[in-house]
Design a protein around this motif. Structure first.
Motif, mmCIF file in Angstrom:
data_model
loop_
_atom_site.group_PDB
_atom_site.id
_atom_site.type_symbol
_atom_site.label_atom_id
_atom_site.label_comp_id
_atom_site.label_asym_id
_atom_site.label_seq_id
_atom_site.Cartn_x
_atom_site.Cartn_y
_atom_site.Cartn_z
ATOM 1 N N LEU A 29 62.827 -2.442 -137.812
ATOM 2 C CA LEU A 29 63.664 -1.640 -137.482
ATOM 3 C C LEU A 29 64.186 0.394 -137.451
ATOM 4 C CD1 LEU A 29 66.303 -4.236 -139.645
ATOM 5 C CD2 LEU A 29 66.591 -3.149 -137.205
ATOM 6 N N LEU A 30 62.997 0.409 -138.528
ATOM 7 C CA LEU A 30 63.490 1.961 -139.033
ATOM 8 C C LEU A 30 62.360 2.547 -137.058
ATOM 9 C CD1 LEU A 30 64.205 4.508 -140.058
ATOM 10 C CD2 LEU A 30 61.734 4.357 -141.315
ATOM 11 N N VAL A 31 61.383 1.639 -136.693
ATOM 12 C CA VAL A 31 60.827 2.875 -135.718
ATOM 13 C C VAL A 31 61.967 1.684 -134.271
ATOM 14 C CG1 VAL A 31 58.870 2.185 -133.887
ATOM 15 C CG2 VAL A 31 58.567 2.353 -136.681
ATOM 16 N N PHE A 32 62.036 0.819 -134.301
ATOM 17 C CA PHE A 32 63.423 0.001 -133.283
ATOM 18 C C PHE A 32 64.510 0.866 -132.977
ATOM 19 C CE2 PHE A 32 66.488 -3.013 -132.243
ATOM 20 C CZ PHE A 32 66.005 -3.151 -130.971
ATOM 21 N N ILE A 33 65.661 1.482 -134.170
ATOM 22 C CA ILE A 33 66.136 2.681 -134.168
ATOM 23 C C ILE A 33 65.921 3.573 -133.025
ATOM 24 C CG2 ILE A 33 68.160 3.476 -135.350
ATOM 25 C CD1 ILE A 33 68.218 1.148 -137.060
#
Length: 340
Positions: free
Chosen positions: A65-69
Motif C-alpha cells: 500500500l505504501l508503494v502503491f499510494i
C-alpha cells in the motif's frame, strides 16, 4: 476541448497535491484518495484471505500500500501535467526542429519535467509555458522529496507498533493469562509496575495512527506482534479487574487512571473505524475462569456470567469488535478454550 484539458489537468494536479499534503504534513490522517485506496485495497486482500488474520499474504499489504499510494501520486501528477500541456498544441516544441510535438512527446516532457531530469530534447513553446514548466519542476522536486521522507516516520511508527504489541504480549496471551501473570498472591501490583511506560507507548501509537493511518494496514500474522489483538486483550483484562475482581484485591480506579486514559484515547482516535449499520452484534466464546479461581484470585462469582453480556462495556467492545474484524481476528482469538 482544449480548455477542458487545462481545467482537468489543473484540477487533477491540485487534487493530488492536496491529498499528498494532507497525508504527509497535516498529522490529521490521510487524504481522501489515500484513505479510499487504503481501505478498499485492504478489504479486498482481507476478503481474498478469507477474513483470516493468520494468512501470510496479509503481511505484505502494508508495504504494498505504501508503494502503491506513492505511485498513485506520481501517476496523478504526471497525467495532470500531461493534460495541462495537451490543452495547447504549441505548449512543447522539439528543441532541434522547432516542430510541434505529439501527445506522446508531451507525455514524455511532462514526466521528465516533474522528475527534474531536463534532458533538453524538448522545450516549452512560449514564455508562458516556460513558467508552467518551471512550476511543474518545482512541484515535482517538492513532491519527490516529501514522498520519500514520508516513508521514514511511517516505518518508525510501525516499529513502535510492534514494540507495543510485544510488550503487551509478554504480559499474557489472553485476559486470563494476563491476570494470572500479574497476580502476586495479594494484588495486581505487577500490572502497574510499568504503567507509565505502557501508557506512553499506547498514546504515542495512537498519535502515530492519527498522523499515519496507513500503519493500520501493516499486519502481522503472529499474535505477539498483532497490536489490535493484544490491545484488545489488555483492554479486557482491565475491564475484568474493574468488574469481576473483589475490591480488596483489585487496583483502584486512581491506580488504573493512566493506562485506562491511554486506552480511551486509543479508542477515540480509531473511532472512525467504528462499527457500521451492517455489523452483526458481537458474541463471546465461553469464558473459562477456573485457572483464576484455582490461583486464589478473589473473584466476584455472581458477576462472572454477567461479564460476557453484550451490555457490559458495550461501547468500547463494539469498537474493538469492528477493529478486530477489520484486522482478521475475532473474540475467539482473545478468549480461547484453553487460555493458559
Amino acid at each position: 476541448m482544449q480548455l477542458l484539458y487545462a481545467i482537468a489537468g489543473i484540477t487533477l494536479i491540485f487534487f493530488v497535491l492536496s491529498d499528498l499534503i494532507t497525508t504527509t504534513l497535516s498529522f490529521q490522517g490521510g487524504g481522501r484518495m489515500t484513505n479510499f485506496l487504503s481501505e478498499k485495497t485492504w478489504r479486498l486482500c482481507l476478503k481474498m484471505a478469507g477474513n483470516d488474520g493468520k494468512k501470510k499474504m496479509l503481511e505484505r499489504v502494508g508495504q504494498m500500500l505504501l508503494v502503491f499510494i506513492i505511485l498513485t501520486w506520481v501517476a496523478g501528477m504526471w497525467f495532470g501535467s500531461f493534460l495541462l500541456l495537451l490543452s495547447d498544441p504549441g505548449s512543447v516544441l522539439d528543441s532541434n526542429t522547432e516542430e510541434i510535438t505529439t501527445a506522446w512527446e508531451k507525455l514524455y516532457f511532462a514526466g521528465y519535467t516533474l522528475s527534474t531530469m531536463g534532458n533538453g530534447d524538448y522545450k516549452p513553446g512560449s514564455y508562458v509555458w516556460d513558467i508552467v514548466a518551471n512550476l511543474l519542476a518545482f512541484s515535482g522536486l517538492a513532491f519527490i522529496t516529501i514522498s520519500i521522507t514520508y516513508i521514514m516516520p511511517v516505518l518508525s511508527a510501525v516499529i513502535l507498533q510492534v514494540k507495543l504489541s510485544v510488550f503487551l504480549s509478554s504480559l499474557g496471551n489472553s485476559p486470563q493469562q494476563m491476570l494470572l501473570n500479574c497476580w502476586n498472591g495479594k494484588n495486581f501490583d505487577r500490572l502497574l509496575q510499568h504503567d507509565a511506560d505502557l501508557a506512553d507507548m499506547i498514546i504515542q501509537h495512537s498519535q502515530n495512527h492519527k498522523a499515519y493511518p496507513i500503519i493500520h494496514y501493516f499486519h502481522s500474522i503472529e499474535q505477539r506482534q498483532a497490536v489490535i489483538l493484544n490491545l484488545s486483550i489488555f483492554d479486557e483484562t482491565i475491564n475484568f479487574l474493574k468488574y469481576g475482581v473483589q475490591e480488596e484485591a483489585r487496583p483502584s480506579d486512581a491506580d488504573l487512571l493512566t493506562v485506562r486514559g491511554a486506552q480511551d484515547f486509543y479508542l477515540q482516535v480509531l473511532n472512525r473505524h467504528h462499527k457500521n449499520e451492517e455489523q452483526k452484534p458481537y458474541t463471546f466464546p465461553v469464558m473459562n475462569w477456573d485457572a483464576l479461581i484455582e490461583a486464589g484470585i478473589p473473584l466476584r462469582m455472581d458477576r462472572l456470567r454477567e461479564f460476557q453480556s453484550p451490555e457490559i462495556f458495550k461501547e468500547r467492545r463494539e469498537t474493538l469488535t469492528y477493529l478486530l474484524y477489520q484486522d482478521g481476528w475475532s473474540w475467539k482469538d482473545i478468549y480461547r478454550p484453553d487460555p493458559v
